[in-house]
Design a protein around this motif. Structure first.
Motif, PDB file in Angstrom:
ATOM      1  N   LEU A   1       0.827  -1.205   0.000  1.00  0.00           N
ATOM      2  CA  LEU A   1       0.000   0.000   0.000  1.00  0.00           C
ATOM      3  C   LEU A   1       0.862   1.257   0.000  1.00  0.00           C
ATOM      4  O   LEU A   1       0.529   2.254  -0.653  1.00  0.00           O
ATOM      5  N   ILE A   2       1.973   1.227   0.735  1.00  0.00           N
ATOM      6  CA  ILE A   2       2.921   2.353   0.709  1.00  0.00           C
ATOM      7  C   ILE A   2       3.490   2.517  -0.707  1.00  0.00           C
ATOM      8  O   ILE A   2       3.615   3.624  -1.237  1.00  0.00           O
ATOM      9  N   LEU A   3       3.804   1.363  -1.302  1.00  0.00           N
ATOM     10  CA  LEU A   3       4.310   1.350  -2.671  1.00  0.00           C
ATOM     11  C   LEU A   3       3.292   1.970  -3.625  1.00  0.00           C
ATOM     12  O   LEU A   3       3.630   2.739  -4.534  1.00  0.00           O
ATOM     13  N   PHE A   4       2.026   1.667  -3.399  1.00  0.00           N
ATOM     14  CA  PHE A   4       0.943   2.162  -4.247  1.00  0.00           C
ATOM     15  C   PHE A   4       0.834   3.683  -4.170  1.00  0.00           C
ATOM     16  O   PHE A   4       0.603   4.361  -5.172  1.00  0.00           O
ATOM     17  N   VAL A   5       0.992   4.236  -2.959  1.00  0.00           N
ATOM     18  CA  VAL A   5       0.923   5.689  -2.777  1.00  0.00           C
ATOM     19  C   VAL A   5       1.983   6.390  -3.619  1.00  0.00           C
ATOM     20  O   VAL A   5       1.702   7.376  -4.321  1.00  0.00           O
TER      21      VAL A   5
END
Length: 578
Positions: free
Chosen positions: A164-168
């Motif tokens: 999810l951090i990667l997605f941001v």
């Protein structure tokens, strides 16, 4: 979207190649996505086995499977690189063919206002970029989307919070790319315009190289070229600054992706939520995740280059020819050659009339001559008969049929034109004469050359009829080019003949022979002669004196001399000169 639809339509003839290319792209993506999973399986389930024999067997089997996968990858990559490019090249060839054929249909007025060098830029430079987009665009987009989605799903299965951090960060990269994408499009459009101007200036300078050298104006041309070249360089520099910010910003975001994974992954390992082997696989998948993003970044640049080129291509393709066949146009069959101008008016700019309310009837088989000062509309008068330009008021008819009701090809097939400004195509003398009738035999070509008083000088050349004339016939003298042009008209043998100062470039002796040939050619056909040397039209059936104010005088040579008007003045002036 309309532009995209038109672009996609060029894939239609190559659907098989396109879908095979996409299938190969799918296979490549699947193999690349599978590799980290295999590594993860080896790390967790194979390399940890205590039974060495079993481990070796599994490693061999997995190795053979990988070998098979990479053999498939080789074949797929080969197809994409070779046949994918071939597909793009074929689409480029189709577009170039469509563009060339469309340019052939456009009216003289289009070329009056369009530089040839700029058109060449669209045919060559723009279409090359379109070809690259046609091949790499869908393939790169398809592979990138598959890899991004596939690796994202796998990354989620390994660790949700890190993903999810990667997605941001990925979303931030997308917004960043969109912002600079718009800037790059406007820059590439300006680049196209500037390089077209440079090409136009080069074409203009090289075409007039003899004039340039005769006036010793190489420095003048150099300054003009330098100015255009510098303007192009400035737009390129501006574009590269934008690209520099784009690519460096993209690399910065990629660095943040790795940094976030290392930091969050370290915390996850310390908390027992992630194994070191899983982090290794995770990092491998980040690489797979980032590579297609790089491809998408490159695709945006490629897309903007290709699509701006395609928009310029469409701009020409959507330019409608001003002169086309009417819906119920007919074929002209065996015309006698009676020509009638009925209240004809014409203007090049719809403001200043070149011809106004011209009423003339030229009987079939007669010789009709036009004389008068330059700019009086003589050449325009002749250009209206084959519909090189369209009258905006009145009508012109051939044998009582309005020329707008006759198919263009049919009308022009029965009209022969010998112009003052002779154009020679790059090729042999034979090819240039045969342009009058492409199916002519060798004997017919030679006979036409004899009638035009050209055979003798042709045979004196080293290669005779196979002599290469050079660009625009540069290897022939003005008189020789004119005689070859007249030979074309003899070969075509049209019922209507237009001679636009056809003997102006000939010496007196050659003119005497040619005039006899032209008199012979004029028999039993309608001939319209624009004459500078009035001695060549003494035997015309009717002579019309034309100037800015329209028709001033008309009659035979003797009748006009007896009037002691404008024609007599022009004739006596020439007589005094010679």
């Amino acid at each position: 979207m309309d532009t995209i639809k038109k672009f996609i339509s060029y894939y239609k003839p190559y659907k098989g190649m396109f879908f095979t290319d996409m299938f190969c792209a799918l296979a490549l993506s699947g193999i690349d996505l599978a590799f980290p999973l295999i590594v993860n399986y080896l790390l967790d389930n194979v390399y940890t086995l205590q039974d060495k024999n079993t481990m070796i067997k599994l490693v061999v089997y997995i190795g053979l499977a990988l070998l098979a996968m990479y053999a498939v990858k080789y074949l797929c990559q080969y197809y994409i690189t070779s046949y994918g490019h071939i597909m793009g090249a074929k689409m480029e060839a189709n577009m170039r063919s469509d563009l060339f054929n469309h340019l052939q249909k456009l009216s003289f007025s289009y070329y009056d206002n369009t530089n040839t060098g700029k058109l060449m830029s669209r045919i060559v430079t723009d279409l090359f970029d379109i070809s690259e987009l046609a091949h790499h665009g869908p393939e790169d987009l398809f592979i990138s989307i598959l890899k991004i989605i596939g690796s994202f799903i796998i990354l989620l299965s390994i660790n949700v919070s890190i993903t999810l951090i990667l997605f941001v960060f990925t979303v931030l990269m997308v917004f960043f790319a969109i912002k600079y994408n718009k800037k790059m499009k406007s820059t590439f459009t300006r680049n196209r315009e500037k390089i077209a101007n440079v090409n136009a200036q080069i074409q203009d300078s090289l075409s007039g190289i003899r004039v340039v050298k005769s006036f010793a104006n190489e420095k003048v041309e150099g300054k003009k070229f330098h100015k255009g070249n510098l303007e192009f360089l400035e737009t390129k520099e501006a574009g590269y600054f934008i690209m520099g910010r784009f690519f460096s910003g993209n690399q910065f975001f990629q660095g943040l992706l790795y940094l976030s994974v290392i930091l969050t992954g370290g915390f996850a390992i310390s908390g027992g939520k992630l194994s070191p082997s899983n982090l290794v696989v995770y990092i491998l998948y980040i690489n797979i995740f980032i590579n297609p993003i790089d491809k998408l970044v490159n695709f945006t640049e490629q897309f903007q280059r290709g699509i701006t080129g395609f928009e310029r291509f469409i701009e020409v393709m959507e330019t409608e020819p001003e002169i086309v066949d009417s819906k119920n146009a007919i074929e002209l069959k065996n015309p006698k050659g009676n020509i009638t101008f009925n209240n004809v008016s014409f203007s090049y700019d719809n403001k200043n009339e070149v011809l106004k309310n011209i009423n003339i009837n030229i009987d079939a088989g007669k010789t009709f001559a036009l004389v008068g000062p330059s700019g009086g509309g003589k050449s325009t008068f002749c250009s209206l008969i084959p519909r090189f330009y369209e009258v905006y008021d009145g009508s012109i008819s051939v044998d009582g049929i309005d020329i707008k009701s006759i198919k263009l090809k049919s009308l022009r097939n029965f009209i022969g034109v010998v112009q003052q400004d002779v154009y020679m195509f790059s090729g042999t003398i034979r090819e240039n004469i045969a342009y009058g009738r492409t199916d002519a035999s060798e004997e017919e070509i030679i006979e036409a050359a004899r009638k035009a008083n050209a055979h003798e000088f042709i045979m004196e050349l080293e290669d005779g009829y196979d002599t290469y004339v050079g660009e625009r016939g540069v290897k022939l003298s003005g008189g020789q080019k004119q005689r070859v042009s007249i030979a074309r008209a003899f070969l075509k043998n049209p019922p209507i003949l237009i001679l636009d100062e056809a003997t102006s470039a000939l010496d007196n002796e050659s003119e005497k022979y040619i005039q006899k040939s032209l008199d012979e050619l004029a028999k039993n056909r309608t001939t319209i002669v624009i004459a500078h040397r009035l001695s060549t039209i003494r035997n015309a059936d009717e002579i019309v004196v034309l100037n800015d104010d329209g028709i001033q005088e008309r009659g035979t040579h003797e009748e006009l001399l007896s009037k002691n008007g404008m024609y007599a003045s022009l004739y006596n002036m020439q007589f005094e000169m010679f």
